[in-house]
Scaffold this motif. Structure first.
Motif, mmCIF file in Angstrom:
data_model
loop_
_atom_site.group_PDB
_atom_site.id
_atom_site.type_symbol
_atom_site.label_atom_id
_atom_site.label_comp_id
_atom_site.label_asym_id
_atom_site.label_seq_id
_atom_site.Cartn_x
_atom_site.Cartn_y
_atom_site.Cartn_z
ATOM 1 N N GLY A 1 0.836 -1.190 0.000
ATOM 2 C CA GLY A 1 0.000 0.000 0.000
ATOM 3 C C GLY A 1 0.869 1.237 0.000
ATOM 4 N N ALA A 2 0.375 2.287 0.621
ATOM 5 C CA ALA A 2 1.146 3.526 0.771
ATOM 6 C C ALA A 2 1.203 3.877 2.243
ATOM 7 C CB ALA A 2 0.485 4.664 -0.013
ATOM 8 N N SER A 3 2.394 4.208 2.723
ATOM 9 C CA SER A 3 2.569 4.493 4.150
ATOM 10 C C SER A 3 1.925 5.816 4.533
ATOM 11 C CB SER A 3 4.054 4.536 4.499
ATOM 12 O OG SER A 3 4.615 3.252 4.438
ATOM 13 N N PRO B 1 -11.284 2.275 21.761
ATOM 14 C CA PRO B 1 -10.392 2.604 22.889
ATOM 15 C C PRO B 1 -8.949 2.739 22.415
ATOM 16 C CG PRO B 1 -11.868 0.791 23.453
ATOM 17 C CD PRO B 1 -12.034 1.035 21.987
ATOM 18 N N LYS B 2 -8.328 3.874 22.717
ATOM 19 C CA LYS B 2 -6.984 4.158 22.206
ATOM 20 C C LYS B 2 -5.944 3.148 22.689
ATOM 21 C CE LYS B 2 -8.454 7.684 20.029
ATOM 22 N NZ LYS B 2 -9.867 7.426 20.330
ATOM 23 N N GLU B 3 -6.180 2.567 23.878
ATOM 24 C CA GLU B 3 -5.195 1.625 24.406
ATOM 25 C C GLU B 3 -5.202 0.294 23.646
ATOM 26 O OE1 GLU B 3 -9.008 1.034 26.763
ATOM 27 O OE2 GLU B 3 -7.824 2.730 26.002
ATOM 28 N N LYS B 4 -6.258 0.065 22.849
ATOM 29 C CA LYS B 4 -6.337 -1.186 22.091
ATOM 30 C C LYS B 4 -5.884 -1.025 20.636
ATOM 31 C CE LYS B 4 -10.109 -3.315 24.758
ATOM 32 N NZ LYS B 4 -9.460 -4.589 25.097
ATOM 33 N N LEU B 5 -6.041 0.184 20.080
ATOM 34 C CA LEU B 5 -5.744 0.421 18.670
ATOM 35 C C LEU B 5 -4.242 0.584 18.453
ATOM 36 C CD1 LEU B 5 -6.944 0.889 15.834
ATOM 37 C CD2 LEU B 5 -7.054 3.324 16.385
ATOM 38 N N ILE B 6 -3.641 -0.316 17.660
ATOM 39 C CA ILE B 6 -2.194 -0.242 17.429
ATOM 40 C C ILE B 6 -1.834 -0.036 15.958
ATOM 41 C CG2 ILE B 6 -1.719 -1.698 19.428
ATOM 42 C CD1 ILE B 6 -1.126 -3.970 17.373
ATOM 43 N N GLY B 7 -2.825 -0.110 15.048
ATOM 44 C CA GLY B 7 -2.522 0.071 13.636
ATOM 45 C C GLY B 7 -3.785 0.246 12.819
ATOM 46 N N VAL B 8 -3.625 0.785 11.607
ATOM 47 C CA VAL B 8 -4.771 1.070 10.743
ATOM 48 C C VAL B 8 -4.436 0.688 9.308
ATOM 49 C CG1 VAL B 8 -6.099 2.937 9.671
ATOM 50 C CG2 VAL B 8 -5.769 2.916 12.134
ATOM 51 N N ALA C 1 0.058 3.343 9.989
ATOM 52 C CA ALA C 1 -1.073 3.246 9.066
ATOM 53 C C ALA C 1 -0.606 2.966 7.647
ATOM 54 C CB ALA C 1 -1.889 4.541 9.100
ATOM 55 N N ILE C 2 -1.392 2.160 6.946
ATOM 56 C CA ILE C 2 -1.155 1.851 5.539
ATOM 57 C C ILE C 2 -2.418 2.200 4.758
ATOM 58 C CG2 ILE C 2 -0.680 0.046 3.841
ATOM 59 C CD1 ILE C 2 1.719 0.411 5.448
ATOM 60 N N ASP D 1 3.959 -3.015 8.383
ATOM 61 C CA ASP D 1 5.273 -2.384 8.278
ATOM 62 C C ASP D 1 5.069 -1.089 7.498
ATOM 63 O OD1 ASP D 1 7.792 -1.499 7.744
ATOM 64 O OD2 ASP D 1 8.567 -3.368 6.926
ATOM 65 N N ALA D 2 4.798 -0.021 8.229
ATOM 66 C CA ALA D 2 4.490 1.262 7.587
ATOM 67 C C ALA D 2 5.740 2.017 7.174
ATOM 68 C CB ALA D 2 3.633 2.124 8.510
ATOM 69 N N TYR D 3 6.923 1.405 7.355
ATOM 70 C CA TYR D 3 8.142 1.965 6.774
ATOM 71 C C TYR D 3 8.249 1.515 5.315
ATOM 72 C CZ TYR D 3 9.633 2.982 11.566
ATOM 73 O OH TYR D 3 9.710 3.458 12.848
ATOM 74 N N ALA D 4 7.959 0.235 5.093
ATOM 75 C CA ALA D 4 8.067 -0.333 3.742
ATOM 76 C C ALA D 4 6.720 -0.437 3.045
ATOM 77 C CB ALA D 4 8.711 -1.718 3.821
ATOM 78 N N SER D 5 5.652 0.097 3.666
ATOM 79 C CA SER D 5 4.302 0.110 3.089
ATOM 80 C C SER D 5 3.774 -1.298 2.830
ATOM 81 C CB SER D 5 4.278 0.918 1.778
ATOM 82 O OG SER D 5 4.842 2.186 1.954
ATOM 83 N N LYS D 6 4.062 -2.216 3.741
ATOM 84 C CA LYS D 6 3.654 -3.608 3.545
ATOM 85 C C LYS D 6 2.712 -4.077 4.655
ATOM 86 C CE LYS D 6 7.784 -5.125 1.034
ATOM 87 N NZ LYS D 6 8.978 -5.999 1.057
#
Length: 762
Positions: free
Chosen positions: A177-179, A347-354, A376-377, A396-401
């Motif tokens: 995707g796109a980071s 809940p913000k404490e549960k959300l770790i990625g999008v 996020a991707i 992996d939002a550094y490599a957009s994967k």
């Protein structure tokens, strides 16, 4: 031609898997074009070749086995040229490769077109005939149109098939995707589906036992009952405004929902082992297919009604399933289009990625994920939503994967990377209390972009130089109606007090584009060029005056408020705002006669985000107290790229030479006219962007909270003189790629390679 195209597209979309879709495709194309052979080759990028996936006319035993290299044969030539090839004597062409495995000796005429999806060749369609002739322009046009129409559909089907195969073989699937916001997340997918379609998921069976079937039948019946009630309410609400013959459509819908009609067929499918969603999909698509095959136009139109009813029942099935689900502790939100309200509900404490299928990495929802520091991707276009629900994932939002069902070894590897990421984060955070001063002693003011997440505590007040952009629309978007003046005053007062005596630049209501109010519907074909920002406020002075008064009252006795006007394009708009501001001031003078001395006239500024405003800087210097560059929208308008559109997301680049030259021109002109200026776009939050901006002369940068420590750490290790040398070289480049390369080399040469930390090669 249009009818044939629709028929082929519809039949292909209804097939349960890729192989059957392609088999239907080649049969229908061969029949429609009255040719002797139709074949489809798919690109296998792991082996750098094309594989024969389906054929009607070649040796069927070669399907799945015959392969030809990307640079070999006529199929390879079509892919290399990315254009059709139309030959009367294919075997005479120097690129023709004879293969006894496929039995194409008797064919002379050859027409092939590439299948292109997202600028990537995913396959080639070939039709052949023994008669030596050049296919007509109409035939070529038909095949090109068919390829373009079905490219995304076939790509989606291919991804589904890959995911199925990976699941069977316990392999890890990887999608690109796109980071958006950088980072790593390891967790469980939780799918939110605001917009449903039967193409969103593949059919699947439940555990083959009676109790499981009974649960699915119960689930289906509950969904039907909810849909019945929904139609009943709609009918009652419209009974006073619609004639009886129009209301009769709801009776037809109720009949279609009857157990002897739709229900009986669906429950029969469930008893055969299909889950409720799959059974409903199979029945609805079968009925729709039968209706569409009829010649009678009235019956064909009823297919739309059946589809609508099916989707409504499906929505209730999904809602019931979700009501029974709980948010996982390490939750990765997966959705079609991410909205700020979705994030607010979790809940913000549960959300770790999008992960968002649609939208762009520069949308306002993406900016929110950056502000919250959530990896996020964006633009994972072919991800089948319901197929990944509940699965383990790695972002992996550094490599957009995005990795689906990662192996144990891969999870261990990324867990180690997260530890390294944490060490780097601590390194940047270790200097948060220090001033942002360059090696040659120049102080740079780092401000916050705030207001996106209104529920977040104001914990950053002592770690920055103030607020460079406070988005007041965030409060409006949280409400179910326009907020009162008193409510606004309370909100604004809290913010101004928390950051006092540091300045707080509050932007007046900026809705439009991808920022909408649920209680104020605006339907525009091109919202980013429409009723946005100050245009809306000036068209509704009754709302605008309430906001201005709330700001003035909130600032009483504090004096750290500055007001910023969005989407300004001409001087008349500013003059009208100043008139309304004066009116608000005088009306408050009457209301607060005994304490009017507390109210101060705040400085007024304009956002430079529309290209025309750049050329009005001489006028702005006379009319306003300061200006702030909104680099996100300015980039969008300069490059004519909708920043929420994943189709063109890669064209949005704030390092484009035209954008950099425009930003440099703004800084030069503002200095010339002695007009205070700053920048509050996402470019400032990127250390590489901050380096170039400081070199241009921007001494005030505003960014999301998660970026301040990183930018501060970098600027404290550089001299402005060195930054200016880099800037001069970048301004002379002709592409963003060259600019990025120069910045990378600069960072490495100054010992700041930590900034280039990447977990995986993109």
């Amino acid at each position: 031609m249009l009818a044939r195209l629709r028929k082929i597209a519809q039949v292909v979309s209804q097939q349960p898997d890729l192989n059957r879709a392609l088999e239907s495709f080649v049969s229908l194309v061969k029949e429609s074009m009255k040719t002797q052979c139709c074949s489809v080759y798919f690109a296998d990028y792991n082996q750098d070749n094309f594989v024969l996936m389906a054929t009607k006319g070649l040796n069927p035993d070669a399907v799945g086995k015959f392969r030809i290299g990307f640079t070999e044969g006529l199929v390879g030539l079509v892919a290399q040229r990315e254009e059709p090839i139309n030959l009367a004597f294919a075997q005479d062409h120097p690129r023709f490769i004879y293969s006894p495995d496929v039995d194409e000796d008797n064919y002379n005429a050859f027409l092939a077109v590439p299948i292109v999806h997202q600028k990537k060749i995913i396959g080639v369609i070939v039709i052949q005939q023994s008669l030596a002739r050049v296919f007509s322009q109409d035939e070529e046009s038909f095949l090109i149109t068919l390829s373009a129409q079905l490219a995304s559909q076939l790509a989606h089907a291919e991804v589904n098939e890959i995911l199925k195969q990976d699941e069977k073989t316990h392999q890890t699937s990887c999608l690109k995707g796109a980071s958006g916001a950088p980072g790593i997340a390891i967790g469980e997918a939780f799918v939110v589906m605001p917009k449903l379609s039967f193409t969103s998921f593949d059919v699947k069976k439940t555990d083959q036992d009676k109790s499981s079937n009974l649960e699915q039948i119960k689930l289906f019946r509950q969904a039907v009952a909810a849909t019945r009630n929904e139609f009943l309410i709609m009918s009652q609400e419209l009974s006073d405004t619609l004639p009886s013959e129009a209301l009769a459509v709801f009776q037809v819908y109720q009949q279609l929902l009857d157990a002897k009609s739709l229900g009986q067929k669906v429950e029969k499918e469930i008893k055969q082992g299909w889950c409720a969603k799959s059974a409903l999909k199979r029945v609805i698509e079968s009925i729709v297919g039968q209706f569409m095959a009829m010649q009678d136009s009235y019956i064909k139109e009823r297919a739309i009604d059946v589809q609508d009813i099916g989707l409504r029942v499906l929505q209730h099935v999904i809602d019931t399933e979700h009501a029974l689900k709980t948010y996982p502790d390490n939750m990765i939100l997966v959705t079609d289009v991410l909205t700020p309200s979705m994030i607010a509900q979790i809940p913000k404490e549960k959300l770790i990625g999008v992960i968002s299928i649609s939208g762009g990495s520069n949308s306002h929802a993406s900016i929110l994920t950056k502000a919250l520091g959530i990896p996020a991707i964006w633009g994972v276009i072919d991800l089948p939503l319901l197929q990944v629900d509940g699965k383990e994932m790695i972002i992996d939002a550094y490599a957009s994967k995005v990795y689906i069902s990662p192996s144990k070894a891969l999870k261990q590897e990324y867990s180690q990377f997260k530890k390294q990421e944490g060490i780097l984060h601590d390194q940047f955070e270790s200097e948060y209390e220090l001033d942002t001063t360059t090696l040659d002693g120049k102080h740079i003011q780092l401000l916050l972009n705030a207001g996106l997440e209104v529920s977040t505590e104001l914990t950053n007040a002592h770690f920055c130089d103030g607020v460079g952009l406070y988005r007041t629309e965030a409060w409006f978007m949280q409400k179910s109606r326009f907020p009162t003046q008193s409510e606004q005053e309370t909100w604004y007062r809290e913010v101004l007090t928390s950051y006092h005596p540091s300045p707080v630049i509050m932007r007046t209501l900026d809705i439009g584009g991808d920022k909408v109010l649920s209680y104020f519907d605006v339907d525009e074909e091109n919202p980013f060029l429409g009723w946005r920002g100050i245009r809306f406020s000036l068209d509704h002075p009754e709302l605008f005056l309430e906001q201005l008064k709330a700001m003035l009252k909130a600032n009483a006795g504090l004096g750290n408020l500055k007001i910023l006007l969005p989407m300004v394009t001409n001087v008349n708009e500013v003059e009208e705002v100043k008139r309304l501001l004066q009116q608000a001031y005088f009306e408050l003078e009457d209301e607060w006669a005994d304490q009017f001395y507390q109210i101060e006239r705040p400085e007024l500024g304009v956002m430079l985000e529309v290209p025309s405003s750049i050329f009005l800087l001489p006028e702005w210097a006379k009319k306003v107290d300061f200006c702030s560059v909104g680099s996100n929208d300015l980039t969008q308008y300069l490059l004519a790229v909708d920043r929420t559109n994943s189709q063109v997301a890669e064209l949005f680049d704030s390092y484009h030479p035209a954008v950099l030259r425009a930003l440099h021109q703004i800084a030069t002109s503002c200095n010339e006219y002695e007009l205070p200026f700053s920048l509050c776009g996402e470019l400032a939050a990127d250390p590489e962007g901050a380096i170039l901006l400081v070199a241009m002369g921007y001494k005030s940068l505003s960014m999301n909270p998660s970026s301040i420590n990183k930018v501060k750490w970098v600027l404290r290790r550089l001299k402005i003189a060195d930054m200016k040398i880099l800037l001069n070289m970048c301004l002379q480049q002709s592409s963003a790629i060259e600019v990025h390369r120069m910045i990378r080399n600069f960072i490495i040469s100054h010992g700041l390679s930590q900034l280039l930390y990447k977990v995986k090669d993109a």
